[in-house]
Design a protein around this motif. Structure first.
Motif, PDB file in Angstrom:
ATOM      1  N   UNK A 152       0.794  -1.225   0.000  1.00 15.92           N
ATOM      2  CA  UNK A 152       0.000   0.000   0.000  1.00 15.92           C
ATOM      3  C   UNK A 152       0.823   1.270   0.000  1.00 15.92           C
ATOM      4  N   UNK A 153       2.128   1.145   0.172  1.00 17.94           N
ATOM      5  CA  UNK A 153       3.038   2.285   0.235  1.00 17.94           C
ATOM      6  C   UNK A 153       4.323   1.923  -0.489  1.00 17.94           C
ATOM      7  N   UNK A 154       5.090   2.915  -0.934  1.00 17.75           N
ATOM      8  CA  UNK A 154       6.417   2.606  -1.498  1.00 17.75           C
ATOM      9  C   UNK A 154       7.313   1.976  -0.432  1.00 17.75           C
ATOM     10  N   UNK A 155       8.121   1.014  -0.828  1.00 24.71           N
ATOM     11  CA  UNK A 155       9.033   0.379   0.123  1.00 24.71           C
ATOM     12  C   UNK A 155       9.993   1.399   0.714  1.00 24.71           C
ATOM     13  N   UNK A 156      10.191   1.319   2.029  1.00 17.54           N
ATOM     14  CA  UNK A 156      11.130   2.225   2.690  1.00 17.54           C
ATOM     15  C   UNK A 156      11.668   1.520   3.938  1.00 17.54           C
ATOM     16  N   UNK A 157      12.613   0.583   3.759  1.00 17.29           N
ATOM     17  CA  UNK A 157      13.139  -0.175   4.904  1.00 17.29           C
ATOM     18  C   UNK A 157      13.734   0.695   5.999  1.00 17.29           C
ATOM     19  N   UNK A 158      14.442   1.739   5.615  1.00 17.61           N
ATOM     20  CA  UNK A 158      15.067   2.605   6.618  1.00 17.61           C
ATOM     21  C   UNK A 158      14.005   3.289   7.486  1.00 17.61           C
ATOM     22  N   UNK A 159      12.949   3.779   6.852  1.00 14.56           N
ATOM     23  CA  UNK A 159      11.864   4.418   7.597  1.00 14.56           C
ATOM     24  C   UNK A 159      11.152   3.404   8.485  1.00 14.56           C
ATOM     25  N   UNK A 160      11.017   2.166   7.991  1.00 12.68           N
ATOM     26  CA  UNK A 160      10.373   1.114   8.775  1.00 12.68           C
ATOM     27  C   UNK A 160      11.136   0.875  10.074  1.00 12.68           C
ATOM     28  N   UNK A 161      12.458   0.750   9.988  1.00  9.38           N
ATOM     29  CA  UNK A 161      13.268   0.540  11.184  1.00  9.38           C
ATOM     30  C   UNK A 161      13.175   1.738  12.128  1.00  9.38           C
ATOM     31  N   UNK A 162      13.147   2.919  11.547  1.00 10.30           N
ATOM     32  CA  UNK A 162      13.057   4.147  12.347  1.00 10.30           C
ATOM     33  C   UNK A 162      11.753   4.193  13.135  1.00 10.30           C
ATOM     34  N   UNK A 163      10.666   3.708  12.524  1.00 14.86           N
ATOM     35  CA  UNK A 163       9.368   3.714  13.197  1.00 14.86           C
ATOM     36  C   UNK A 163       9.311   2.716  14.346  1.00 14.86           C
ATOM     37  N   UNK A 164       9.874   1.528  14.124  1.00 14.10           N
ATOM     38  CA  UNK A 164       9.725   0.444  15.087  1.00 14.10           C
ATOM     39  C   UNK A 164      10.745   0.482  16.211  1.00 14.10           C
ATOM     40  N   UNK A 165      11.933   0.979  15.926  1.00 11.09           N
ATOM     41  CA  UNK A 165      13.036   0.879  16.883  1.00 11.09           C
ATOM     42  C   UNK A 165      12.728   1.487  18.263  1.00 11.09           C
ATOM     43  N   UNK A 166      12.124   2.696  18.356  1.00 13.65           N
ATOM     44  CA  UNK A 166      11.904   3.266  19.698  1.00 13.65           C
ATOM     45  C   UNK A 166      11.065   2.368  20.602  1.00 13.65           C
ATOM     46  N   UNK A 167      10.040   1.738  20.049  1.00 13.34           N
ATOM     47  CA  UNK A 167       9.210   0.844  20.870  1.00 13.34           C
ATOM     48  C   UNK A 167      10.028  -0.353  21.342  1.00 13.34           C
ATOM     49  N   UNK A 168      10.871  -0.888  20.471  1.00 16.13           N
ATOM     50  CA  UNK A 168      11.716  -2.024  20.849  1.00 16.13           C
ATOM     51  C   UNK A 168      12.712  -1.614  21.919  1.00 16.13           C
ATOM     52  N   UNK A 169      13.261  -0.425  21.791  1.00 13.15           N
ATOM     53  CA  UNK A 169      14.230   0.057  22.780  1.00 13.15           C
ATOM     54  C   UNK A 169      13.589   0.310  24.132  1.00 13.15           C
ATOM     55  N   UNK A 170      12.295   0.609  24.131  1.00  8.93           N
ATOM     56  CA  UNK A 170      11.559   0.811  25.385  1.00  8.93           C
ATOM     57  C   UNK A 170      11.167  -0.509  26.040  1.00  8.93           C
TER      58      UNK A 170
END
Length: 325
Positions: A152-170
């Motif tokens: 549904x969106x253009x692929x953006x692996x870097x943005x994907x990691x940026x979105x998920x990482x803070x929750x994982x770090x918490x």
């Protein structure tokens, strides 16, 4: 004087009516709260029918968001009734519209999977965004998955990691699992088995079943190089013991292929029994027909060498494991 008295009487009547309305509203709210409390107590005690009836009454007649969300869980988890993902999603959507964060997340999954409406990644993303902003932080990782896969969106692996990482770090376990999957299975530009292992290990420290399973897969892929089969068996067995169904077959298979007893050159009794246990669980719970077929083939070989006197006790252990909450 008469005018003043009339004004006072009018004001008194207005105030008494307003007070009566407030008392009525308070009584109704108290009644609603009591219905929800009784339903929660019934659910906690395992009385699914009484709990469902209470939640249904509050959901339909009082439009209660918590009750609507709870009904979704009944149909999602099969509490006292057949599972029905479509009806579950319909109730989740009602609760989501009233601002329940977990319901917003789950209805995002419903739209992502096309459960009660055709697949709609844009709608899914909107619900994930709302849920995340309301505090359901690992919803950002589901949003990230849409970007990682280009759904549904253009692929953006870097943005994907940026979105998920803070929750994982918490410390969010689901977010740590997602980060592990992104690094293990995501776009080739960001794949990193060591990073995947690090995130799965963090989740495994909190006894996340899926994390043990993926750690086993990673070590299995490195088997010729460094890692002992015993460690792999233990990881898959930990995941299986915590009822992660995909681990059943892996655990059973690895116990069957364990190193033989040096004295007899045969599979040890412990490994034989564990192979039987986990492969039997595979047949009863797996939805993967290839796994089920392979499990049956291995069990045929086990039954040739395993004493028949073991069967009753082992089958009882399998049934007990599958029945435990």
């Amino acid at each position: 004087m008469k005018k003043a008295l009339w004004a006072f009487l009018c004001a008194a009547i207005f105030l008494s009516e307003a007070l009566a309305d407030k008392v009525s509203d308070a009584k109704e709210q108290t009644s609603n709260n009591l219905i929800i409390k009784n339903a929660q107590n019934a659910l906690a005690s395992g009385n699914y029918e009484k709990a469902f009836s209470g939640y249904y009454d509050a959901a339909v007649h009082d439009n209660n968001a918590l009750a609507q969300f709870s009904l979704g869980l009944f149909y999602r988890n099969g509490w006292g009734r057949e599972t029905n993902p479509v009806v579950a999603c319909q109730w989740f959507e009602k609760a989501a519209q009233k601002g329940i964060p977990t319901a917003q997340h789950l209805v995002g999954v419903c739209f992502e999977q096309g459960t009660h409406h055709p697949e709609d990644p844009i709608a899914a993303a909107n619900w994930f965004q709302k849920a995340a902003q309301a505090g359901h932080i690992h919803s950002y990782c589901h949003l990230a998955n849409l970007l990682m896969t280009g759904t549904g969106f253009p692929k953006d692996p870097a943005k994907a990691l940026e979105l998920c990482r803070p929750a994982a770090q918490q410390g969010s376990i689901p977010a740590q699992i997602w980060m592990g999957k992104f690094y293990l299975q995501g776009d080739s530009a960001i794949r990193d088995k060591q990073e995947a292992y690090r995130w799965f290990a963090a989740a495994a420290q909190k006894q996340a079943p899926e994390a043990f399973y993926y750690l086993g897969l990673i070590l299995q892929s490195d088997l010729p190089a460094r890692h002992a089969p015993k460690e792999i068996r233990q990881l898959f067995e930990q995941a299986a013991a915590l009822k992660y169904v995909p681990a059943y077959f892996q655990a059973g298979k690895h116990f069957f292929h364990a190193e033989p007893d040096p004295e007899t050159n045969q599979l040890s009794a412990e490994h034989l029994a564990k192979a039987y246990l986990w492969l039997s669980a595979t047949i009863q719970r797996s939805e993967d027909m290839e796994e089920i077929t392979a499990a049956k083939m291995i069990l045929e070989q086990i039954l040739v060498v395993m004493p028949q006197t073991w069967l009753a006790e082992l089958d009882q252990k399998v049934a007990q494991h599958l029945q435990e909450n």
